[in-house]
Design a protein around this motif. Sequence first.
Motif, PDB file in Angstrom:
ATOM      1  N   GLY A   1     -70.687  21.629  30.722  1.00 40.97           N
ATOM      2  CA  GLY A   1     -71.029  20.274  30.580  1.00 40.97           C
ATOM      3  C   GLY A   1     -71.588  20.187  32.279  1.00 40.97           C
TER       4      GLY A   1
ATOM      5  N   LEU B   1     -60.159  17.719  25.765  1.00 40.87           N
ATOM      6  CA  LEU B   1     -61.447  17.043  25.113  1.00 40.87           C
ATOM      7  C   LEU B   1     -60.878  15.886  24.700  1.00 40.87           C
ATOM      8  CD1 LEU B   1     -63.846  19.444  25.951  1.00 40.87           C
ATOM      9  CD2 LEU B   1     -63.426  17.268  28.081  1.00 40.87           C
TER      10      LEU B   1
ATOM     11  N   LEU C   1     -74.313  17.276  24.071  1.00 40.89           N
ATOM     12  CA  LEU C   1     -74.724  18.332  24.693  1.00 40.89           C
ATOM     13  C   LEU C   1     -74.989  20.038  24.110  1.00 40.89           C
ATOM     14  CD1 LEU C   1     -74.234  19.372  27.681  1.00 40.89           C
ATOM     15  CD2 LEU C   1     -71.554  20.085  27.433  1.00 40.89           C
TER      16      LEU C   1
ATOM     17  N   ILE D   1     -66.083  22.260  29.118  1.00 40.23           N
ATOM     18  CA  ILE D   1     -66.048  21.620  30.532  1.00 40.23           C
ATOM     19  C   ILE D   1     -66.974  22.043  31.553  1.00 40.23           C
ATOM     20  CG2 ILE D   1     -64.772  20.422  32.327  1.00 40.23           C
ATOM     21  CD1 ILE D   1     -62.974  19.812  30.913  1.00 40.23           C
TER      22      ILE D   1
ATOM     23  N   ILE E   1     -63.063  14.174  34.262  1.00 42.15           N
ATOM     24  CA  ILE E   1     -63.483  13.531  33.212  1.00 42.15           C
ATOM     25  C   ILE E   1     -62.076  13.183  33.153  1.00 42.15           C
ATOM     26  CG2 ILE E   1     -61.947  15.935  32.921  1.00 42.15           C
ATOM     27  CD1 ILE E   1     -64.655  16.808  31.399  1.00 42.15           C
TER      28      ILE E   1
ATOM     29  N   ASN F   1     -65.985  15.049  22.903  1.00 42.52           N
ATOM     30  CA  ASN F   1     -66.337  14.802  24.111  1.00 42.52           C
ATOM     31  C   ASN F   1     -66.228  14.800  25.884  1.00 42.52           C
ATOM     32  OD1 ASN F   1     -67.754  12.550  22.431  1.00 42.52           O
ATOM     33  ND2 ASN F   1     -65.517  12.039  21.960  1.00 42.52           N
ATOM     34  N   LEU F   2     -67.312  14.649  26.052  1.00 41.51           N
ATOM     35  CA  LEU F   2     -66.843  15.380  27.999  1.00 41.51           C
ATOM     36  C   LEU F   2     -67.113  13.939  28.445  1.00 41.51           C
ATOM     37  CD1 LEU F   2     -67.797  17.874  26.236  1.00 41.51           C
ATOM     38  CD2 LEU F   2     -68.362  18.354  28.186  1.00 41.51           C
TER      39      LEU F   2
ATOM     40  N   ALA G   1     -70.329  18.530  21.064  1.00 43.57           N
ATOM     41  CA  ALA G   1     -69.880  18.251  21.897  1.00 43.57           C
ATOM     42  C   ALA G   1     -71.126  16.948  22.651  1.00 43.57           C
ATOM     43  CB  ALA G   1     -69.545  19.382  23.267  1.00 43.57           C
ATOM     44  N   TYR G   2     -70.711  15.974  22.989  1.00 41.77           N
ATOM     45  CA  TYR G   2     -70.928  14.924  23.652  1.00 41.77           C
ATOM     46  C   TYR G   2     -70.549  14.713  25.224  1.00 41.77           C
ATOM     47  CZ  TYR G   2     -73.245  13.766  19.181  1.00 41.77           C
ATOM     48  OH  TYR G   2     -73.906  13.722  17.625  1.00 41.77           O
ATOM     49  N   TYR G   3     -71.511  14.093  25.739  1.00 48.12           N
ATOM     50  CA  TYR G   3     -71.393  14.057  26.734  1.00 48.12           C
ATOM     51  C   TYR G   3     -71.831  12.648  27.384  1.00 48.12           C
ATOM     52  CZ  TYR G   3     -76.220  14.513  29.304  1.00 48.12           C
ATOM     53  OH  TYR G   3     -77.214  14.328  29.409  1.00 48.12           O
TER      54      TYR G   3
ATOM     55  N   LEU H   1     -74.636  18.781  33.354  1.00 46.77           N
ATOM     56  CA  LEU H   1     -74.595  17.711  34.493  1.00 46.77           C
ATOM     57  C   LEU H   1     -75.119  17.574  35.596  1.00 46.77           C
ATOM     58  CD1 LEU H   1     -73.689  14.543  35.043  1.00 46.77           C
ATOM     59  CD2 LEU H   1     -71.784  15.476  35.751  1.00 46.77           C
TER      60      LEU H   1
END
Length: 242
Positions: A151, A57, A90, A148, A41, A29-30, A108-110, A155
């Motif tokens: 991400g 993470l 993500l 990251i 973060i 998870n980010l 990965a989720y964000y 983002l």
Amino acid sequence: MSNTATPPISHVEPLRSPNDVIKALSIDNLIFGLDNDELKILLVKQTDPMHQGKWALPGGWIRYDENLRDAAYRLLEELTGVKQLYLEQLKTFGRVDRFPTERVVTIAYYALVSAEHYSLVAGQSAADVSWQSVNALPELIYDHAEIIDYGMKFLRHQVCHQPIGFNLLPEKFTLLQLQALYEAILNTKLDKPNFRRKIMKMDLLTPCNEKQQGVPHRAANLYRFDAEAYKHLTESGFSFEI
């Protein structure tokens, strides 16, 4: 990355044995948090002997009996105490050598949130949990630095093309607060006149006909983000761009 959706609330339970999880598939998870005009973060410090003292993470193994998003919520709450936020998927990271000794693919989720709205509690498999500046990251395990980095790029592209940053502001905000938010996420200084001209030209802000209260400097005008105006504009082909 909307804050309007209501995520499922996971129930914290003891960690399962290895037989209950898919050992070739994990979640990371980010959680990006804006903290006093600085982008951070959420990271957890490891307790296992191989990585003791290093940061990672918040994530882990997926159980055979749970959906991917449910696993992301569960792991985030178990490790950090953070819950009731909306996660979006993500990317899947599956480089052959990303995990030592065996093949592990991670999903990965964000999320992008206001850091001050969440209380942190280190879970049973985390030595510590804290918000860390994205511009001064500690040593990370596996390929988490690479995740990251991806991400962050994603983002920054998102905030330039969708008005997701407005979710981090109070209901009534100044143009200076809005600019500070974008500067924190993009990690760059924006030209004040150009930024204001571009924002006002979009017709997405509604004047509150109020000024700031109790500030030591000249009080600035307050605005609201007009979600309905944005919806109507996008239906007509409008493109948000900072």
